[in-house]
Design an enzyme around this catalytic site. Structure first.
Site, short mmCIF file in Angstrom:
data_model
loop_
_atom_site.label_atom_id
_atom_site.label_comp_id
_atom_site.label_asym_id
_atom_site.label_seq_id
_atom_site.Cartn_x
_atom_site.Cartn_y
_atom_site.Cartn_z
CB SER A 13 -0.96 -0.04 1.20
OG SER A 13 -1.98 0.90 1.07
CG ASP A 49 -7.31 -3.43 -2.04
OD1 ASP A 49 -7.89 -2.54 -1.41
OD2 ASP A 49 -6.07 -3.60 -2.01
CG HIS A 75 -5.50 -2.84 1.23
ND1 HIS A 75 -4.93 -2.55 0.01
CD2 HIS A 75 -4.88 -2.01 2.12
CE1 HIS A 75 -4.04 -1.59 0.14
NE2 HIS A 75 -3.97 -1.25 1.42
#
EC number: 3.1.2.12
Length: 291
Positions: free
Chosen positions: A158, A234, A267
């Site tokens: 991320s 995600d 995620h």
């Protein structure tokens, strides 16, 4: 490992994992003007006399510390199997006098350094995560641990995936392999990135492009293949991450990219733990070729 009483490193913890040692240290950082913390895993091969092992630097995402990856990903199994040292720095400076977001927001300030060198007040004194990860920390690791500096790679998740891409692309002589899980590939054009870059760097312009993987790839061909894994479920995929932009750019410019979209994965660290082993294989293939 060379951590004598004169060493600037202060050991915080040690745990045995897959016959290797998971360690945590604190030290005074000249870049960030505060004490910084990092975790390091030394596989059992590090105990061999004369061993110099490849090293991977992991950069974590928003709200994380150095411990999230260490405790949740299960990477130690693969690091021990392949004989790889893994370093995980914190995601921002911390401590007394280090500014945080006055509104208590989670996407700026503590835990959200975005791997840039801040130029704006009140961040400019301490928030120099780019220099810390790209220069200061590798120098410390090379001084105290048995790493092969010709075989260094970088990866992250991320915000940390953004950091890995930017730092890896800008420092090809230091980092010979790059991969990421669900990275923010175009921070200049997504809400998380625009907020962070605005706070840390000021108005949009050249400074933003220096910390945007898409902008860097528009101007410079990567020196190694890049690997990106993305979960299809995600929740941040459409609003923040935009991997399709990077995929399209690499296709247009015929840049080397290994991209995988995994339906159903989100995620979280469940996603990372599911595919972390393939990232070790990828990095070792790249690093052994470049050595």
């Amino acid at each position: 490992m060379n951590t004598t009483t004169q060493s600037p490193l202060q050991q915080i913890s040690e745990s045995l994992s897959f016959a290797g040692r998971q360690l945590r240290f604190q030290h005074a950082s000249s870049c960030c003007q505060c004490d910084m913390t990092f975790s390091i895993y030394l596989p059992p091969q590090a105990e061999e006399s004369g061993a110099r092992l490849p090293v991977l630097y992991w950069l974590s995402g928003l709200t994380c510390t150095d411990e999230n990856f260490v405790q949740k990903s299960g990477f130690q199994r693969y690091a021990a199997q392949h004989g790889v040292i893994v370093v995980a720095p914190d995601t921002s400076p911390r401590g007394e006098g280090v500014p945080d977001d006055p509104d208590g927001s989670w996407d700026i300030g503590l835990g959200a350094g975005f791997y840039v060198n801040a130029t704006q007040e009140p961040w400019r004194t301490h928030y120099h995560m780019y220099d810390y990860v790209s220069a200061e920390l590798p120098e410390i690791i090379a001084e105290h641990f048995p790493v092969d500096t010709a075989r260094q790679g970088i990866f992250g998740h991320s915000m940390g995936g953004h950091g890995a891409l930017v730092i890896g692309l800008r420092n090809p002589d230091c980092f010979r392999s790059i991969s990421a899980f669900a990275p923010i590939v175009n921070p200049a054009n997504c809400p998380w990135g625009q907020k962070a870059l605005g706070y840390y760097l000021g108005e949009a312009g050249r400074a933003w492009n220096d910390y945007d993987a898409l902008a860097l790839l528009e101007e410079h061909q990567p020196q190694c293949m890049i690997k990106i894994d993305q979960g299809g479920a995600d929740s941040f995929l459409e609003a923040q991450l935009h991997p399709e932009r990077l995929v399209q750019l690499c296709q247009n410019k015929r840049y080397p990219l290994e991209y995988h979209l995994y339906p159903g994965y989100d995620h979280s660290y469940f996603f990372i733990a599911s595919f972390i082993g393939s990232h070790f294989q990828f990095h070792l293939e790249q690093l052994n070729q470049s050595a």
